[in-house]
Design a protein around this motif. Structure first.
Motif, short mmCIF file in Angstrom:
data_model
loop_
_atom_site.label_atom_id
_atom_site.label_comp_id
_atom_site.label_asym_id
_atom_site.label_seq_id
_atom_site.Cartn_x
_atom_site.Cartn_y
_atom_site.Cartn_z
N GLY A 104 0.84 -1.20 0.00
CA GLY A 104 0.00 0.00 0.00
C GLY A 104 0.87 1.24 0.00
N PRO A 105 0.26 2.43 -0.02
CA PRO A 105 1.05 3.67 -0.06
C PRO A 105 1.96 3.83 1.14
CG PRO A 105 -1.30 4.11 0.32
CD PRO A 105 -1.19 2.67 -0.03
N GLY A 106 1.61 3.20 2.26
CA GLY A 106 2.44 3.30 3.46
C GLY A 106 3.82 2.72 3.27
N ALA A 107 3.96 1.81 2.30
CA ALA A 107 5.26 1.17 2.09
C ALA A 107 6.32 2.16 1.63
CB ALA A 107 5.13 0.04 1.07
N LEU A 108 5.90 3.27 1.01
CA LEU A 108 6.86 4.28 0.57
C LEU A 108 7.41 5.10 1.73
CD1 LEU A 108 5.04 5.39 -2.68
CD2 LEU A 108 7.35 4.46 -2.57
N ARG A 109 6.74 5.03 2.87
CA ARG A 109 7.22 5.75 4.06
C ARG A 109 7.90 4.79 5.05
NH1 ARG A 109 6.05 10.77 5.09
NH2 ARG A 109 5.76 10.45 7.31
N ALA A 110 8.36 3.65 4.50
CA ALA A 110 9.09 2.67 5.30
C ALA A 110 10.42 2.38 4.60
CB ALA A 110 8.27 1.40 5.44
N GLY A 111 11.53 2.49 5.34
CA GLY A 111 12.85 2.35 4.72
C GLY A 111 13.72 1.30 5.38
N VAL A 112 14.85 1.05 4.74
CA VAL A 112 15.84 0.10 5.26
C VAL A 112 17.20 0.79 5.31
CG1 VAL A 112 16.94 -2.16 4.95
CG2 VAL A 112 14.60 -1.80 4.13
N PHE A 113 17.90 0.63 6.42
CA PHE A 113 19.22 1.25 6.60
C PHE A 113 20.16 0.19 7.17
CE2 PHE A 113 16.01 4.44 6.79
CZ PHE A 113 16.53 5.57 6.18
N VAL A 114 21.12 -0.23 6.38
CA VAL A 114 22.03 -1.29 6.81
C VAL A 114 23.47 -0.78 6.75
CG1 VAL A 114 22.94 -3.59 6.34
CG2 VAL A 114 20.48 -3.15 6.13
N GLY A 115 24.20 -1.00 7.82
CA GLY A 115 25.61 -0.65 7.86
C GLY A 115 26.47 -1.89 7.73
N THR A 116 27.55 -1.76 6.97
CA THR A 116 28.48 -2.88 6.84
C THR A 116 29.86 -2.35 6.49
OG1 THR A 116 28.83 -5.03 5.78
CG2 THR A 116 27.93 -3.28 4.39
N GLY A 117 30.88 -3.04 6.96
CA GLY A 117 32.23 -2.64 6.63
C GLY A 117 32.72 -3.31 5.36
N PHE A 118 32.43 -4.59 5.24
CA PHE A 118 32.94 -5.36 4.11
C PHE A 118 31.83 -6.03 3.31
CE2 PHE A 118 36.54 -4.96 6.86
CZ PHE A 118 37.63 -4.92 6.02
N SER A 119 30.66 -6.19 3.90
CA SER A 119 29.54 -6.91 3.28
C SER A 119 30.01 -8.25 2.75
CB SER A 119 28.87 -6.06 2.21
OG SER A 119 27.63 -6.64 1.87
N GLY A 120 29.83 -8.51 1.47
CA GLY A 120 30.09 -9.86 0.95
C GLY A 120 31.52 -10.10 0.53
N ALA A 121 32.49 -9.85 1.41
CA ALA A 121 33.90 -10.02 1.05
C ALA A 121 34.22 -11.46 0.65
CB ALA A 121 34.80 -9.60 2.22
N LYS A 122 33.51 -12.40 1.24
CA LYS A 122 33.77 -13.81 0.95
C LYS A 122 33.58 -14.12 -0.54
CE LYS A 122 31.67 -18.35 1.87
NZ LYS A 122 32.87 -19.15 2.11
N ALA A 123 32.56 -13.54 -1.13
CA ALA A 123 32.23 -13.90 -2.52
C ALA A 123 33.36 -13.56 -3.49
CB ALA A 123 30.92 -13.23 -2.94
#
Lengths: 448, 84
Positions: A104-123
């Motif tokens: 619904g329209p409410g989904a546009l007022r919901a966010g994601v914030f992720v911190g990472t130093g290396f993330s997928g370094a293994k790959a």
């Protein structure tokens, strides 16, 4: 006191760590002062000689039991899996698992914030091995047929462990934004989807960014936290930190190497990684949908030293400036802070500078501990995992022991044991390579 | 080259990966055009077959279009035969 509608509250937490799945498992391990350390995989010594030989591994993770399909487990990077699993727990606690899936329209007022130093370094590390060594191994194996008794050649061929092909999803697994994108896709959050990279301060900054976006009225809701996964087949990331001489040196006794703020400290306990994720929302949004607040996010600040890539000094840094801005944002005085979850890595310089500045700025006021004395250093996830520990501390009015603190470097009010402690405001801080200083202040929700 | 056991295992992996509840699959079924899979899902199927057959299938020759279940079955048989 801010208007009720301006407040930002935490309504869910989720964690995967060396103590397994669950933020409660993490918190109980902290209170018990558990030690997850173990020798590094023996196979890594095939590739280099390290000064440090201890780390904090993750236990085997049963992602199938956590609701992930076989395809999920085979295709997602480990950071994305950890981040998604921690987010699942946080969203369950917040009662928000299906809140935005209807798009619904409410989904546009919901966010994601992720911190990472290396993330997928293994790959990239592991796939570059396949890229480089796959063909080389076949040629060595042919050579070995001509010299079957050559022990050195036999050993070198055995060391060239590599997948037969480059994983076709290596790009998706390497992208630093893969964990945050995974969380957005999983829960249908259509607002900003941010990945922040501030080295060891990444998790703290991600939560701070979510808090700011909600406080400014841009968002009602956010999932925020940090993730890191630092195991690769040859121990490449571990080797990098070992060469920087930042890791805990071998001690007389397994488990005694990790000693934040102790005179005998020698460096940090390298962790395989983990994820800590929190659900943040405006108090009015949470109240309207009947979600219970676990704590209030009262303030956030971020400064940069602009001096050195890896070092800090007592007289040339921006840590006190960060505290100034943090307390101003929270409308508090230094004496209001009852508990300080320190960065506390156990490196010689960090602990010296951090403790000296705390003494100068806060006096012998707040209770102080280092969650890294328990978990080791999860780099980009550490700030978020420590934020969860700080919230648990506020809710239970207890603080966990700072392990191996036999001879403190300074006379501050360190937590020598896990114990009850009445307090209303807590500060959780993180410093990152690059000169980043970030802090969050959390408040008890029943405080007025 | 086909092995009836392989076909069944491949169909099971495809149904699981694409979350098909009542699959009507044959060698002629096209994974993208008939089952609605996107490129990522086709790669996911191949990676899931890695685990199913305990080997690693190289996707370098994977066609972009008209990947039928029969093509995948032959591809699996060829790869398994080449690895002995």
């Amino acid at each position: 006191m801010t208007a009720q509608s301006d407040r930002v509250v935490v309504t869910g937490t989720g964690a995967l760590s060396s103590f397994g799945s669950g933020s409660e498992a993490l918190w109980r391990a902290c209170l018990a002062g558990e030690d997850p350390s173990a020798p590094v995989p023996a196979s890594w010594s095939t590739y280099y000689r390290a000064t440090s030989r201890t780390w904090a591994p993750l236990p085997p993770m049963n992602f199938s039991a956590m609701g992930f399909s076989r395809a999920d487990v085979l295709t997602m990077s480990m950071p994305a899996l950890l981040c998604a699993a921690a987010s699942d727990e946080a969203m369950r606690e917040a009662g928000a698992t299906d809140l935005f899936r209807a798009a619904g329209p409410g989904a546009l007022r919901a966010g994601v914030f992720v911190g990472t130093g290396f993330s997928g370094a293994k790959a990239p590390f592991d796939n570059y091995r396949a890229h480089l060594f796959g063909g080389m191994k076949s040629r060595f194996e042919q050579l070995l047929q001509d010299f079957p008794d050559d022990a050195d050649l036999t050993e070198h061929v055995a060391a060239l462990k590599a997948h037969a092909r480059v994983n076709p999803l290596v790009i998706c697994q390497t992208m630093p934004n893969a964990p945050s994108a995974t969380v957005g896709i999983r829960f249908g959050l259509k607002g900003p989807n941010d990945t922040v990279c501030y080295a060891c301060a990444s998790g703290t900054v991600a939560i701070g960014r979510a808090y700011q976006a909600i406080k400014r009225g841009e968002l009602n809701f956010a999932i925020a936290g940090g993730v890191e996964h630092l195991r690769d087949n040859a121990g490449g990331v571990f080797m990098g930190f070992d060469r920087l001489q930042t890791l805990a040196k071998p001690g007389a006794e397994q488990g005694a190497e990790n000693r934040p703020f102790d005179r005998a400290r020698t460096g940090f306990l390298f962790s395989e990684g983990g994820a800590g994720m929190l659900v943040l929302e405006s108090a009015s949004f949470a109240r309207a949908r009947g979600a219970a607040a676990l704590a209030e996010v009262r303030g956030f600040a971020l400064t940069s030293d602009a001096v050195s890539m890896v070092s800090i000094s007592e007289d040339n840094n921006s840590i006190c400036a960060m505290w100034d801005r943090l307390l101003e944002d929270a409308r508090l005085a230094p004496t209001d802070i009852g508990y300080l979850n320190a960065h506390g890595t156990a490196t010689e310089i960090n602990d010296q500078v951090e403790s000296a500045l705390i003494e100068r700025y806060f006096g012998v006021g707040p209770k102080i501990n280092s969650t890294k004395s328990i978990l080791g250093h999860t780099l980009g996830a550490s700030g978020a995992l420590e934020a969860i520990v700080t919230i648990k501390s506020l809710r239970e009015q207890r603080v966990h022991v700072s392990r191996n603190l036999d001879h403190p470097i300074r006379e501050l009010d360190f937590c020598k044991v896990s114990a009850a402690h009445p307090f209303d405001f807590a500060l959780s801080e993180s410093f990152g390579f690059g000169g980043h200083n970030a802090g969050l202040i959390f408040a008890r929700v029943d405080h007025d | 080259m086909e092995d009836a056991g392989n076909l069944e295992r491949i169909q099971r992996v495809i149904a699981e990966t694409l979350a098909l509840t009542d699959p009507d699959l044959s060698r002629e079924t096209r994974v993208k055009e008939d089952l609605g899979a996107d490129s990522m899902q086709v790669i996911t199927i191949i990676i899931s077959l890695d685990e199913e057959f305990d080997t690693e299938f190289d996707t370098v020759d994977l066609p972009k279009e008209n990947v039928t279940i029969g093509w995948i079955e032959d591809f699996v048989a060829r790869t398994l035969a080449s690895k002995g």
